[in-house]
Scaffold this active site. Structure first.
Site, PDB file in Angstrom:
ATOM      1  N   HIS A  86      -9.702   8.407   3.323  1.00 43.79           N
ATOM      2  CA  HIS A  86      -9.627   7.024   3.781  1.00 43.79           C
ATOM      3  C   HIS A  86     -11.006   6.392   3.921  1.00 43.79           C
ATOM      4  CE1 HIS A  86      -5.576   8.360   5.072  1.00 43.79           C
ATOM      5  NE2 HIS A  86      -5.249   7.099   4.889  1.00 43.79           N
ATOM      6  N   HIS A 144       0.830  -1.204   0.000  1.00 43.55           N
ATOM      7  CA  HIS A 144       0.000   0.000   0.000  1.00 43.55           C
ATOM      8  C   HIS A 144       0.870   1.262   0.000  1.00 43.55           C
ATOM      9  CE1 HIS A 144      -3.432   2.580   1.519  1.00 43.55           C
ATOM     10  NE2 HIS A 144      -2.390   3.292   1.928  1.00 43.55           N
ATOM     11  N   GLU A 145       1.797   1.340   0.932  1.00 45.02           N
ATOM     12  CA  GLU A 145       2.593   2.558   1.074  1.00 45.02           C
ATOM     13  C   GLU A 145       3.520   2.789  -0.112  1.00 45.02           C
ATOM     14  OE1 GLU A 145       2.064   4.905   3.094  1.00 45.02           O
ATOM     15  OE2 GLU A 145       0.572   3.819   4.271  1.00 45.02           O
ATOM     16  N   TYR A 195      -4.276  14.703  -3.204  1.00 52.65           N
ATOM     17  CA  TYR A 195      -4.689  14.022  -1.977  1.00 52.65           C
ATOM     18  C   TYR A 195      -5.819  14.770  -1.278  1.00 52.65           C
ATOM     19  CZ  TYR A 195      -3.915  10.579   1.704  1.00 52.65           C
ATOM     20  OH  TYR A 195      -4.056   9.535   2.585  1.00 52.65           O
ATOM     21  N   GLU A 243      -5.862   6.672  -2.247  1.00 56.57           N
ATOM     22  CA  GLU A 243      -5.871   5.667  -1.183  1.00 56.57           C
ATOM     23  C   GLU A 243      -6.333   4.309  -1.705  1.00 56.57           C
ATOM     24  OE1 GLU A 243      -4.929   5.287   1.950  1.00 56.57           O
ATOM     25  OE2 GLU A 243      -3.922   7.219   1.820  1.00 56.57           O
ATOM     26  N   HIS A 284       1.794   4.326  -3.022  1.00 53.10           N
ATOM     27  CA  HIS A 284       1.653   5.783  -3.000  1.00 53.10           C
ATOM     28  C   HIS A 284       2.782   6.421  -3.804  1.00 53.10           C
ATOM     29  CE1 HIS A 284      -1.805   6.585  -0.540  1.00 53.10           C
ATOM     30  NE2 HIS A 284      -1.363   5.853   0.471  1.00 53.10           N
TER      31      HIS A 284
END
Length: 364
Positions: free
Chosen positions: A283, A187-188, A202, A211, A191
């Site tokens: 989120h 996930h990170e 964002y 996200e 980004h």
């Protein structure tokens, strides 16, 4: 909660000024748990929130300065092999790498967190290289640096936009060692991929897409490593890092809103949350495109990283995907990608259209 503690929480509570820090744990969730926490845990959560806030400006500046890499058409020497470096921050709040513990090609060390970060970086690189022929975050072989044992009981993990992923050890109640999560790392690092490709803003729907894309590829990294097809995958995000307060997971792509006691993600546009918190609910509302991907991947069947994942990757790399894209625009581009790759009358294209319609997003 005492009056002094309440004032501390109010100062650290999320606001619209907290921009572009794409942590695995959103500020709203940290604040919700802090409201109910005992004194010791509240202290750890307040420190986490304050540290997250301190990164917001530097990450925003990094995101704004990204220029898409030049595609030379020539593979770098060593392409197909990641370049990893894992550092021990020794529970400090230092934002520069600490003690180097393991470099690319070196064997395991005694620190479990170092080894887990190293391995999960490798699994993420492997999916992107094997399936999409992407050479690291920037597609130019960028070194991936992991900074483990960041802070004291730090309840988060994040990519800083400049080549570093920070891992907290958690407080044991909300989160445990964040290096354990294959999908969290995927996930990170995604980004970073998004930053180098579409640079989705964002905020609002484009932020929720940012996200969601990270959740999608984080889940695909996990499924690819574990050999799970769309039917057998759990479609949970963060199941390996949550403590008892957030069990069984941070988010569910299969059933948004059911992952834990604080989960308020909608699964369709009927539940879309209009808020100024968390950059417009990035989120929270990411549950909608997350659920669309789950529906599309399971309708197509087989391995989700193949057809469905390829469609999402093609869309992310599509120059028509603008930084301020809405759900509807993104949906239309995924349908375009499906038709281009698999054919206008293909079952894959039909699944994409049906999936977005099921979550009540208009395909344009």
């Amino acid at each position: 909660m005492s009056k002094s503690s309440a004032k501390e929480w109010d100062r650290a509570a999320p606001s619209t000024s907290w921009t572009r820090l794409a942590c695995i744990i959103p500020p709203d969730l940290l604040a919700a748990v802090a409201r109910e926490a005992d004194a010791d845990q509240r202290e750890a959560l307040l420190e986490t929130m304050q540290l997250d806030q301190s990164f917001r400006v530097s990450r925003a500046e990094a995101a704004a300065s990204i220029i898409a890499p030049t595609r030379t058409g020539v593979a770098r020497v060593g392409a197909g092999t990641p370049d990893r470096a894992i550092y021990d921050q020794q529970h400090s709040n230092a934002t520069t790498p600490g003690t180097l513990m393991r470099s690319e090609g070196q064997g395991p060390v005694s620190d479990v967190s170092v080894n887990q970060a190293y391995d999960n970086f490798g699994y993420t690189y492997k999916l992107y290289w094997d399936q999409f022929h992407r050479d690291s975050i920037d597609d130019q072989g960028m070194q991936i640096q992991g900074l483990v044992h960041f802070g004291t009981n730090y309840d988060n993990a994040f990519w800083d936009g400049a080549g570093h992923m920070f891992f907290g050890d958690g407080d044991g109640q909300m989160l445990t060692d964040t290096t354990k999560g294959i999908d969290v790392v995927g996930h990170e690092l995604t980004h970073g991929v998004t930053q180098h490709e579409a640079n989705l803003r964002y905020s609002g729907q484009s932020g929720a897409l940012n996200e969601s894309v990270s959740d999608v590829f984080g889940s695909l990294v996990k499924q690819y490593q574990l050999g799970q097809d769309a039917a057998t995958a759990d479609w949970l995000i963060g199941a390996d890092i949550v403590g008892p307060q957030l069990a069984p997971a941070l988010r569910s792509m299969k059933a948004p809103g059911t992952a834990n006691q604080y989960d308020n993600q909608p699964s369709t546009m009927d539940g879309y949350v209009h808020t100024t918190s968390d950059n417009g609910g990035v989120h929270t509302n990411s549950g909608i495109p997350n659920h669309a991907f789950y529906l599309i991947a399971t309708a197509i069947g087989g391995n989700a990283w193949e057809a469905a994942g390829q469609i999402w990757y093609d869309t992310l790399a599509d120059p028509r995907l603008h930084p301020t894209a809405t759900f509807s625009r993104f949906a239309g581009l995924t349908l375009r990608s499906a038709r281009t790759r698999f054919g206008s009358s293909s079952s894959e294209a039909a699944a994409v259209k049906s999936g977005w319609e099921a979550v009540k997003v208009k395909v344009r």
